[in-house]
Design a protein around this motif. Structure first.
Motif, mmCIF file in Angstrom:
data_model
loop_
_atom_site.group_PDB
_atom_site.id
_atom_site.type_symbol
_atom_site.label_atom_id
_atom_site.label_comp_id
_atom_site.label_asym_id
_atom_site.label_seq_id
_atom_site.Cartn_x
_atom_site.Cartn_y
_atom_site.Cartn_z
ATOM 1 N N CYS A 57 0.861 -1.194 0.000
ATOM 2 C CA CYS A 57 0.000 0.000 0.000
ATOM 3 C C CYS A 57 0.898 1.246 0.000
ATOM 4 C CB CYS A 57 -0.951 -0.027 1.194
ATOM 5 S SG CYS A 57 -0.109 0.117 2.773
ATOM 6 N N PRO A 58 0.319 2.458 -0.185
ATOM 7 C CA PRO A 58 1.182 3.655 -0.126
ATOM 8 C C PRO A 58 1.907 3.723 1.224
ATOM 9 C CG PRO A 58 -1.009 4.195 -0.951
ATOM 10 C CD PRO A 58 -1.066 2.771 -0.496
ATOM 11 N N PRO A 59 3.184 4.188 1.240
ATOM 12 C CA PRO A 59 3.970 4.193 2.478
ATOM 13 C C PRO A 59 3.282 4.907 3.642
ATOM 14 C CG PRO A 59 5.325 4.863 0.608
ATOM 15 C CD PRO A 59 3.945 4.665 0.084
ATOM 16 N N GLU A 60 2.584 6.006 3.364
ATOM 17 C CA GLU A 60 1.940 6.749 4.468
ATOM 18 C C GLU A 60 0.908 5.865 5.167
ATOM 19 O OE1 GLU A 60 1.237 7.967 1.045
ATOM 20 O OE2 GLU A 60 3.399 8.334 1.188
ATOM 21 N N GLU A 61 0.200 5.064 4.363
ATOM 22 C CA GLU A 61 -0.821 4.179 4.914
ATOM 23 C C GLU A 61 -0.143 3.062 5.734
ATOM 24 O OE1 GLU A 61 -3.871 4.410 5.089
ATOM 25 O OE2 GLU A 61 -4.819 2.427 5.085
ATOM 26 N N ALA A 62 0.965 2.528 5.211
ATOM 27 C CA ALA A 62 1.691 1.468 5.934
ATOM 28 C C ALA A 62 2.192 2.005 7.275
ATOM 29 C CB ALA A 62 2.854 0.969 5.084
ATOM 30 N N VAL A 63 2.679 3.240 7.276
ATOM 31 C CA VAL A 63 3.185 3.854 8.508
ATOM 32 C C VAL A 63 2.033 4.038 9.500
ATOM 33 C CG1 VAL A 63 4.040 6.046 9.453
ATOM 34 C CG2 VAL A 63 5.217 4.965 7.509
ATOM 35 N N ARG A 64 0.898 4.530 9.005
ATOM 36 C CA ARG A 64 -0.255 4.771 9.892
ATOM 37 C C ARG A 64 -0.705 3.464 10.559
ATOM 38 N NH1 ARG A 64 -5.486 4.443 9.961
ATOM 39 N NH2 ARG A 64 -5.708 3.541 7.869
ATOM 40 N N LEU A 65 -0.863 2.420 9.744
ATOM 41 C CA LEU A 65 -1.332 1.132 10.275
ATOM 42 C C LEU A 65 -0.322 0.549 11.258
ATOM 43 C CD1 LEU A 65 -2.634 -0.421 6.924
ATOM 44 C CD2 LEU A 65 -4.035 0.313 8.870
ATOM 45 N N SER A 66 0.967 0.704 10.939
ATOM 46 C CA SER A 66 2.009 0.118 11.799
ATOM 47 C C SER A 66 2.068 0.847 13.144
ATOM 48 C CB SER A 66 3.373 0.174 11.101
ATOM 49 O OG SER A 66 3.294 -0.463 9.846
ATOM 50 N N LEU A 67 1.931 2.169 13.113
ATOM 51 C CA LEU A 67 1.975 2.928 14.371
ATOM 52 C C LEU A 67 0.766 2.605 15.254
ATOM 53 C CD1 LEU A 67 3.304 6.423 13.186
ATOM 54 C CD2 LEU A 67 4.519 4.672 14.517
ATOM 55 N N GLN A 68 -0.382 2.436 14.591
ATOM 56 C CA GLN A 68 -1.593 2.063 15.332
ATOM 57 C C GLN A 68 -1.382 0.700 16.023
ATOM 58 O OE1 GLN A 68 -5.048 0.964 12.866
ATOM 59 N NE2 GLN A 68 -5.768 3.053 13.245
#
Ligand SMILES: Nc1ncnc2c1ncn2[C@@H]1O[C@H](COP(=O)(O)OP(=O)(O)O)[C@@H](O)[C@H]1O
Ligand SMILES: O=C(O)[C@@H](O)C(=O)COP(=O)(O)O
Length: 421
Positions: A57-68
């Motif tokens: 997925c787009p990196p920003e989305e991967a970062v958001r999901l991972s931080l959550q």
């Protein structure tokens, strides 16, 4: 005892692979699908892996999901964190390994981690920073032609450097072979040079055990499932983990059986060929799917055969056919089209009484498991290296084997049903 290791995996089969390693080393392990709601009752475990679908997925989305996910695991009390990605370092030109590792480090207030996808049991080794699959450099294997994450460079220090603004560095094989103390000294040296991500060599399990020991004090570790090999021993040394037996016990699940394959990896193509010799097989044609047909045909075909044993439905195709479809539909669109069809078929199969399902492909497994509303998995015995039998948690449990595209022997699909509870 309380939660020790909190893991975030960038795809579903990758998560089961990691859980398999931890269970085999005696950690009671649960896999959760996405960061769960705070009120989800989670069975007690030594390790929890949150499985995301964040590899492509787009990196920003991967970062958001991972931080959550990190936040959830921190609240659950985890002492150390592991970001699991593919043993073939699957990533796109934009990430997502570098961006996610950086975001997790920032959130944990740490400035250093390792990136180690080695998994020698399945032929993935790292030497002088270069990733090998069997006897070949990664970039000389079929991974060159992966439908979503083609890997054309085997030098991981360089690949990772393209995904992060921070410095990357190498911990070479002689240092790893010299033991945990030598590795820790090298970590200190790299840190002084401002390196944030160290790629350690590992050509055998003993190297991964050494690295595990050397990483005991790192808040975040990143890598493949192999890097988890040495971690349970750290917790045992601290008196935090018992010598558990029966970490892989699962309840029996009865019902109809089926196999879905959406992976185009070489191992899966061989497994399809083998299963088709023994069982009925239906090939999904992406061109028909694009016209809005195909999934319903496959379901109708399967319903007529389920009573006689597991049928196989597959979309998988060799590289030249995949390229032709992608040229017509676009890479992501073709992948999504097939994944949506697999998800619809899986729902239909479960409505028809299927309770025992084998799925091949990481992205494909993600789509199927999400469509079936599965919230988590208990991890059971290993079917083949990197692939355990699992049972979903919650009402109406399903026996599931989620197979990474590249894993498993030729007879995997039918063998899986013998190991599944
Ligand atoms: N015939 C095909 N043409 C194009 N894409 C396909 C075809 N069959 C499957 N795919 C897509 O290829 C991708 C395979 O990825 P994945 O399921 O993760 O397998 P692997 O585990 O081998 O990486 C999925 O997005 C799937 O939908
Ligand atoms: O580390 C591995 O190789 C696997 O656990 C994995 O992540 C494989 O991904 P897929 O090939 O997409 O199933």
């Amino acid at each position: 005892m309380s939660l020790l290791l909190g893991c975030i995996a960038d795809d579903f089969t990758g998560a089961t692979d990691l859980c398999n390693t931890l269970v085999r080393r005696g950690m009671r392990t649960i896999q959760l699908i996405d960061a769960p709601p705070a009120d989800l009752p989670v069975p007690e475990a030594d390790a929890i892996t949150i499985a995301l679908k964040s590899r492509t997925c787009p990196p920003e989305e991967a970062v958001r999901l991972s931080l959550q996910s990190l936040e959830w695991l921190r609240r659950a009390g985890a002492r150390q964190f592991l970001f699991k990605y593919c043993s073939t370092f699957d990533s796109t030109a934009k990430g997502n390994i570098g961006p996610v590792a950086d975001a997790l480090l920032d959130a944990l207030g740490s400035d250093f981690t390792i990136a180690c996808p080695a998994f020698p049991e399945t032929g993935r080794t790292i030497y002088m920073g270069h990733l090998f699959v069997g006897e070949s450099l990664l970039s000389d294997t079929h991974m060159r032609h992966h439908p979503l994450t083609p890997m054309t460079d085997s030098n991981l220090v360089r690949v990772l450097a393209q995904q992060t603004p921070h410095k990357t560095g190498l911990v070479s094989c002689p240092t790893v072979a010299a033991g945990a103390e030598a590795v820790r000294r090298r970590f200190a040296e790299l840190r002084r040079e401002g390196v944030r991500h160290a790629v350690p060599d590992a050509v055998e399990d003993a190297h991964l055990e050494t690295l595990g020991e050397a990483c005991a004090d790192l808040k975040l570790i990143t890598g493949g499932s192999g890097i988890a090999l040495g971690l349970p021993a750290n917790f045992r040394r601290q008196g935090l983990l018992a010598d558990a037996t029966g970490a892989d016990a699962l309840a029996a699940i009865e019902g109809l059986e089926a196999v879905l394959a959406g992976s185009c990896s070489a191992a899966t193509l061989g497994q399809i060929e083998e299963m088709a010799k023994h069982r009925p097989a239906f090939r999904l044609d992406p061109a028909r799917l694009a016209e809005g047909r195909g999934a319903a045909d496959a379901l109708a075909w399967a319903r007529e055969r389920l009573a006689n044993g597991p049928p196989l439905i597959y979309a998988s195709a060799p590289p030249e056919e995949v390229k032709a479809v992608q040229a017509r539909l676009g890479r992501e669109a073709a992948g999504e089209l097939v994944e949506r069809a697999m998800a619809e078929i899986a729902r239909g199969l479960v409505e028809a009484g299927v309770r025992r399902l084998v799925v091949a492909g990481g992205e494909t497994s993600g789509a199927v498991v999400q469509a079936l509303g599965v919230k988590g998995l208990r991890i059971g015995p290993q079917i083949d290296p990197g692939v355990p039998a699992t049972v979903s948690i919650g009402e109406r449990p399903l026996a599931l084997a989620l197979k990474s595209g590249n894993f498993g022997a030729r007879d995997f699909f039918l063998k899986a049903f013998e190991v599944m509870p």
